[in-house]
Scaffold this active site. Structure first.
Site, short mmCIF file in Angstrom:
data_model
loop_
_atom_site.label_atom_id
_atom_site.label_comp_id
_atom_site.label_asym_id
_atom_site.label_seq_id
_atom_site.Cartn_x
_atom_site.Cartn_y
_atom_site.Cartn_z
N GLY A 1 0.87 -1.17 0.00
CA GLY A 1 0.00 0.00 0.00
C GLY A 1 0.91 1.21 0.00
N GLU A 2 0.63 2.14 0.85
CA GLU A 2 1.50 3.31 1.00
C GLU A 2 1.92 3.37 2.46
OE1 GLU A 2 2.38 5.01 -1.74
OE2 GLU A 2 3.88 5.89 -0.44
N SER A 3 3.21 3.12 2.70
CA SER A 3 3.65 2.93 4.09
C SER A 3 3.46 4.18 4.94
CB SER A 3 5.10 2.46 4.12
OG SER A 3 5.94 3.38 3.48
N CYS B 1 6.13 -5.36 0.49
CA CYS B 1 6.29 -4.01 -0.07
C CYS B 1 6.16 -2.95 1.02
CB CYS B 1 5.34 -3.81 -1.25
SG CYS B 1 5.99 -2.59 -2.39
N ARG C 1 12.97 3.49 0.13
CA ARG C 1 11.64 3.52 -0.50
C ARG C 1 11.71 3.95 -1.95
NH1 ARG C 1 7.77 7.09 2.74
NH2 ARG C 1 6.30 6.12 1.29
N ARG D 1 6.19 0.14 -7.31
CA ARG D 1 6.86 1.23 -6.55
C ARG D 1 7.56 0.63 -5.32
NH1 ARG D 1 3.99 5.71 -4.62
NH2 ARG D 1 5.81 6.96 -5.05
N HIS E 1 4.99 -8.53 -4.69
CA HIS E 1 3.63 -8.83 -4.25
C HIS E 1 3.24 -10.27 -4.54
CE1 HIS E 1 2.10 -4.72 -3.28
NE2 HIS E 1 3.17 -4.39 -3.99
N GLU F 1 0.88 -11.98 -3.46
CA GLU F 1 -0.58 -12.16 -3.48
C GLU F 1 -1.17 -11.88 -4.86
OE1 GLU F 1 1.01 -9.62 -2.40
OE2 GLU F 1 -0.12 -7.77 -2.81
N1 GLN Z 1 5.89 2.97 -2.53
C1 GLN Z 1 5.22 2.47 -1.36
C2 GLN Z 1 5.87 3.01 -0.09
O1 GLN Z 1 6.93 3.55 -0.14
C3 GLN Z 1 5.21 0.96 -1.35
C4 GLN Z 1 4.48 0.44 -2.57
C5 GLN Z 1 3.78 -0.86 -2.38
O2 GLN Z 1 3.51 -1.32 -1.27
N2 GLN Z 1 3.42 -1.46 -3.48
O3 GLN Z 1 5.33 2.89 0.97
#
Ligand code: GLN
Length: 178
Positions: A39-41, A70, A97, A124, A159, A161
């Protein structure tokens, strides 16, 4: 709290595991292992702080297995850069990141795994820049570790999953059963 938890749930259910979503510290007491999804950490960290989940997660990790993919791997690391942010420190690894560059550099590739190959989806993704002496690299891509375990914990920068192969989830289930 955020990310592709639904795909993780389905993957573990395919393997016969009972999966449930965890959003509060109290719900941690009902599970034997935890997956922190991608997700987005930064967003996830914000939500974890709002819910006062950081200490309960560290405490859970001191007893039970946690698998971070991720953004989840970023949250489990001991050191985060680009930019630096707080993390749980359950594995002794340093992550950078978004290290493969912008979204257009997200890619699907084949990596060496268990004497064969594994399809890996990078979105990403971070790059694991340092792996401490207690951690073990299970798979690498272009010379960088992408699947690492340390004791009961595991992280993947890709990923698992999102592909049909369930060997990575199986490895984590072995830790949970252990
Ligand atoms: N770019 C996201 C981050 O820095 C991680 C991306 C992902 O979980 N697919 O948190």
């Amino acid at each position: 709290m955020q990310g592709d938890f639904e795909a993780h749930r389905k993957a573990f259910e395919e393997l016969g595991a009972e999966a449930t979503e965890v959003r509060t510290a109290a719900q941690l007491s009902a599970v034997d292992g935890l997956v922190i999804p991608g997700g987005e950490s930064t967003t996830m960290l914000e939500l974890l702080r709002i819910e006062s989940m950081m200490e309960p997660l560290r405490e859970f990790g001191s007893r039970k297995p946690v698998f971070g993919t991720c953004a989840g791997a970023i949250l489990l690391a001991s050191e985060v850069s680009a930019p630096a942010q707080e993390s749980l420190g359950l594995l002794d690894i340093a992550v950078e990141r978004n290290a493969y560059g912008r979204q257009v550099r997200s890619h699907v590739t084949r990596i060496a795994f268990e004497g064969g190959e594994l399809e890996a989806v990078f979105i990403r993704a971070p790059i694991i820049r340092r792996v401490g002496p207690g951690a073990r690299v299970l798979a690498a891509y272009a010379g960088d570790p992408v699947l690492v375990e340390q004791g009961r914990h595991m992280v993947a920068t890709f990923h698992p999953e999102l592909t049909a192969d369930r060997r990575v989830q199986n490895l984590f289930l072995e830790k949970v059963r252990g």
